[in-house]
Design a protein around this motif. Structure first.
Motif, PDB file in Angstrom:
ATOM      1  N   PHE A   1      -7.050  -1.109  -6.099  1.00 48.25           N
ATOM      2  CA  PHE A   1      -6.233  -1.101  -5.159  1.00 48.25           C
ATOM      3  C   PHE A   1      -6.240  -2.962  -4.704  1.00 48.25           C
ATOM      4  O   PHE A   1      -8.321  -2.718  -4.097  1.00 48.25           O
ATOM      5  CB  PHE A   1      -5.473  -1.109  -4.124  1.00 48.25           C
ATOM      6  CG  PHE A   1      -4.586   0.171  -4.771  1.00 48.25           C
ATOM      7  CD1 PHE A   1      -3.138   0.271  -5.246  1.00 48.25           C
ATOM      8  CD2 PHE A   1      -4.722   1.523  -5.215  1.00 48.25           C
ATOM      9  CE1 PHE A   1      -2.088   1.342  -5.404  1.00 48.25           C
ATOM     10  CE2 PHE A   1      -4.186   2.559  -5.500  1.00 48.25           C
ATOM     11  CZ  PHE A   1      -2.684   2.319  -6.031  1.00 48.25           C
ATOM     12  N   LEU A   2      -7.092  -4.008  -5.065  1.00 44.55           N
ATOM     13  CA  LEU A   2      -7.454  -5.124  -4.562  1.00 44.55           C
ATOM     14  C   LEU A   2      -7.290  -5.052  -3.304  1.00 44.55           C
ATOM     15  O   LEU A   2      -7.759  -6.496  -2.113  1.00 44.55           O
ATOM     16  CB  LEU A   2      -7.199  -6.089  -5.218  1.00 44.55           C
ATOM     17  CG  LEU A   2      -7.432  -6.337  -6.961  1.00 44.55           C
ATOM     18  CD1 LEU A   2      -6.910  -7.613  -7.385  1.00 44.55           C
ATOM     19  CD2 LEU A   2      -9.240  -5.885  -6.586  1.00 44.55           C
ATOM     20  N   SER A   3      -6.263  -4.455  -2.253  1.00 44.14           N
ATOM     21  CA  SER A   3      -6.627  -4.304  -0.357  1.00 44.14           C
ATOM     22  C   SER A   3      -5.820  -2.909  -0.927  1.00 44.14           C
ATOM     23  O   SER A   3      -4.657  -2.576  -1.538  1.00 44.14           O
ATOM     24  CB  SER A   3      -5.471  -5.456   0.206  1.00 44.14           C
ATOM     25  OG  SER A   3      -3.888  -5.397  -0.887  1.00 44.14           O
ATOM     26  N   CYS A   4      -5.219  -2.719   0.606  1.00 44.15           N
ATOM     27  CA  CYS A   4      -5.224  -1.581   1.237  1.00 44.15           C
ATOM     28  C   CYS A   4      -3.424  -0.894   1.145  1.00 44.15           C
ATOM     29  O   CYS A   4      -2.857  -1.675   1.965  1.00 44.15           O
ATOM     30  CB  CYS A   4      -5.478  -0.825   1.998  1.00 44.15           C
ATOM     31  SG  CYS A   4      -5.168   0.677   2.471  1.00 44.15           S
ATOM     32  N   PRO A   5      -3.345  -0.162   0.295  1.00 42.15           N
ATOM     33  CA  PRO A   5      -1.794  -0.096   0.211  1.00 42.15           C
ATOM     34  C   PRO A   5      -1.072   1.024   1.108  1.00 42.15           C
ATOM     35  O   PRO A   5      -0.404   0.205   2.067  1.00 42.15           O
ATOM     36  CB  PRO A   5      -1.382   0.891  -1.244  1.00 42.15           C
ATOM     37  CG  PRO A   5      -3.020   1.019  -1.705  1.00 42.15           C
ATOM     38  CD  PRO A   5      -3.641   0.494  -1.131  1.00 42.15           C
TER      39      PRO A   5
ATOM     40  N   ILE B   1       5.524  -1.480  -4.261  1.00 41.08           N
ATOM     41  CA  ILE B   1       5.899  -1.335  -2.981  1.00 41.08           C
ATOM     42  C   ILE B   1       5.047  -1.908  -2.206  1.00 41.08           C
ATOM     43  O   ILE B   1       5.642  -2.012  -0.942  1.00 41.08           O
ATOM     44  CB  ILE B   1       7.063   0.373  -2.857  1.00 41.08           C
ATOM     45  CG1 ILE B   1       5.541   1.818  -3.014  1.00 41.08           C
ATOM     46  CG2 ILE B   1       7.503   0.607  -3.615  1.00 41.08           C
ATOM     47  CD1 ILE B   1       5.605   2.271  -2.332  1.00 41.08           C
ATOM     48  N   SER B   2       3.891  -2.002  -1.733  1.00 38.53           N
ATOM     49  CA  SER B   2       2.969  -2.366  -0.796  1.00 38.53           C
ATOM     50  C   SER B   2       2.586  -3.500  -1.314  1.00 38.53           C
ATOM     51  O   SER B   2       2.223  -4.437  -0.042  1.00 38.53           O
ATOM     52  CB  SER B   2       1.460  -1.600  -0.863  1.00 38.53           C
ATOM     53  OG  SER B   2       1.093  -1.529  -1.661  1.00 38.53           O
ATOM     54  N   GLY B   3       3.119  -4.499  -1.881  1.00 37.95           N
ATOM     55  CA  GLY B   3       2.447  -5.305  -2.327  1.00 37.95           C
ATOM     56  C   GLY B   3       0.595  -6.547  -2.574  1.00 37.95           C
ATOM     57  O   GLY B   3       0.615  -6.949  -2.165  1.00 37.95           O
TER      58      GLY B   3
END
Length: 137
Positions: free
Chosen positions: A86-90, A72-74
């Motif tokens: 997570f490789l970026s912050c959702p 949902i956050s991509g």
């Protein structure tokens, strides 16, 4: 002359598309000053959002919940044994907030809604990463 008008309009459009910097500065300062309270509020908000998801989807385990949050956050996920990164912050992508305390609170609250205790270890910077692992206590 015509080019100058186009450049001016472009600058105005660009200014209107920027992130809400005052809100970011407020969050940053409030996180520094009221760290534990900010964490608690983010935890409660994450738990609330997790309950909304739980009512509609039957996510069974730690990995499914992380995968859903990633979808949902991509953001992209990396599986590292029993841990997930997570490789970026959702949270930043979903809520447009960049704060380690808020990120940690939100994610821990989100998983809590499913009855899971996790530890979120955010590394905020140019490219945020969040390591999460399930805890037993």
């Amino acid at each position: 002359m015509k080019e100058e008008i186009i450049v001016q309009k472009w600058r105005l459009i660009k200014l209107s598309k920027t992130r809400p910097m005052l809100a970011f500065r407020l969050v940053e300062k409030l996180s520094e000053r009221f760290g534990e309270e900010v964490y608690k509020m983010a935890f409660e908000y994450g738990e609330e959002k997790g309950r909304e998801v739980m009512r509609n989807l039957k996510l069974k385990d730690f990995r499914e919940i992380a995968k859903f949050l990633s979808m949902i956050s991509g953001t992209r996920l990396e599986q590292r044994g029993e841990e997930i990164v997570f490789l970026s912050c959702p949270v930043n992508i979903l809520e447009q907030v960049k704060s380690a305390r808020i990120c940690r609170g939100y994610i821990e609250g989100f998983f809590s809604a499913f009855g899971m205790r996790i530890e979120a270890l955010p590394t905020c910077g140019e490219q945020c990463k969040i390591l999460i692992r399930q805890t037993r206590s």
